[in-house]
Design a protein around this motif. Structure first.
Motif, short mmCIF file in Angstrom:
data_model
loop_
_atom_site.label_atom_id
_atom_site.label_comp_id
_atom_site.label_asym_id
_atom_site.label_seq_id
_atom_site.Cartn_x
_atom_site.Cartn_y
_atom_site.Cartn_z
N ASN A 1 -4.12 -0.95 -4.98
CA ASN A 1 -2.73 -0.95 -5.47
C ASN A 1 -2.72 -1.38 -6.64
N LEU B 1 -5.14 6.79 -2.30
CA LEU B 1 -4.29 5.81 -1.84
C LEU B 1 -4.68 4.35 -1.76
N SER C 1 1.79 4.84 -4.53
CA SER C 1 1.97 6.09 -4.01
C SER C 1 1.22 6.97 -4.38
N GLY C 2 0.92 8.27 -3.81
CA GLY C 2 -0.07 9.36 -4.59
C GLY C 2 0.97 10.59 -4.75
N ILE D 1 -1.15 9.06 7.10
CA ILE D 1 -0.58 9.04 5.71
C ILE D 1 0.98 9.53 5.89
N SER E 1 1.71 8.20 0.66
CA SER E 1 1.45 6.66 0.68
C SER E 1 0.89 6.38 2.14
N ARG E 2 0.80 5.22 2.30
CA ARG E 2 -0.03 4.80 3.65
C ARG E 2 1.34 4.47 4.36
#
Length: 203
Positions: free
Chosen positions: A83, A108, A113-114, A169, A201-202
Motif C-alpha cells: 500500500n 494490488l 487502488s489499481g 477483487i 481494489s481488494r
C-alpha cells in the motif's frame, strides 16, 4: 462525470487523468515514455513514479522529466512496501506480460487502488474478423500481425470478470471505449467494447 477526450490523447489516459485526485501518489507500470505521468505531475501535482523495461522509453521518461525505474515488471517490485501508492496504473499491459496473475497481485499489493485497461478480445469486430478471414484479427486497437504481436495472453471482458471474482477483487468502476465514445461498462455491452478500463481494489 462526462469524459471529453482532447485531440491526440488516448481515451484511457483521459479517464485515468480525471479519476486520479490532486496530490495522489501514483505508480505507472509499463509507463512508456511517461506521457501520462508527466501530465499528472504537471497538472495535478501527483507524486509519480514510472516503471519501464525498454531503455529507449526510459530515456523518453527522463526527457519528459518523469521519475522512472528501469525494471521488468514481470520480475516483481519487492522493494516497495504494501500500500505504498494511492494508485497503481497498468494500461494496455496486462495481456503482454508473462505472468499476468502475479502482476495483478503485485499491483494490488502496492496500491490502495489499481487502474487496469486492456484490449477486449471479445469485441465483436475481432470475433467477426476471425470467423470471416480465418486469420488472427487486426484492428485499430490490435494492429499487429500474429508473428510480431506483444500480446501473449488473450482475454475478454468476461474472462477478466471471472478472474476478479475468483481472486476476490472488487471492481470500483468500469469504462468502455465503444464506437469512439467513453461509456460506463456494462457486461451486456461488452461485445461492443474495443477496449475496457477497470478501477479495482481488494475486497
Amino acid at each position: 462525470m462526462v469524459y471529453r477526450v482532447e485531440p491526440g490523447i488516448r481515451w484511457d489516459h483521459q479517464v485515468i487523468f480525471d479519476l486520479i485526485p490532486h496530490r495522489a501518489s501514483v505508480l505507472d507500470l509499463g509507463c512508456g515514455n511517461g506521457e501520462l505521468l508527466k501530465r499528472l505531475i504537471e497538472q495535478k501535482n501527483v507524486w509519480g513514479l514510472g516503471v519501464e523495461k525498454n531503455i529507449v522509453r526510459v530515456e523518453g521518461c527522463i526527457e519528459n522529466g518523469v521519475p522512472v525505474y528501469h525494471a521488468d515488471i514481470d520480475h516483481g517490485l519487492h522493494q516497495f512496501p504494501d500500500n505504498f501508492f494511492d494508485y497503481v496504473i497498468l494500461e494496455m499491459t496486462l495481456q503482454s506480460v508473462t505472468k499476468p496473475l502475479d502482476l495483478l497481485d503485485e499491483m494490488l499489493r502496492l496500491g490502495k487502488s489499481g487502474i487496469v485497461s486492456f484490449p477486449n478480445f471479445g469485441y465483436k469486430g475481432v470475433i467477426e474478423s476471425f470467423v470471416k478471414t480465418q486469420r488472427m484479427p487486426r484492428t485499430k486497437a490490435l494492429p499487429y500481425y500474429w508473428y510480431d504481436t506483444p500480446n501473449i495472453h488473450l482475454f475478454t471482458a468476461k474472462d477478466f470478470l471471472d478472474l476478479v471474482e475468483e481472486k476476490h477483487i472488487k471492481i470500483e468502476k468500469g469504462m468502455s471505449w465503444i464506437k469512439g465514445e467513453i461509456k460506463d461498462f456494462t457486461e451486456e455491452e461488452s461485445p461492443e467494447a474495443e477496449e475496457i478500463l477497470f478501477v479495482v481494489s481488494r475486497k
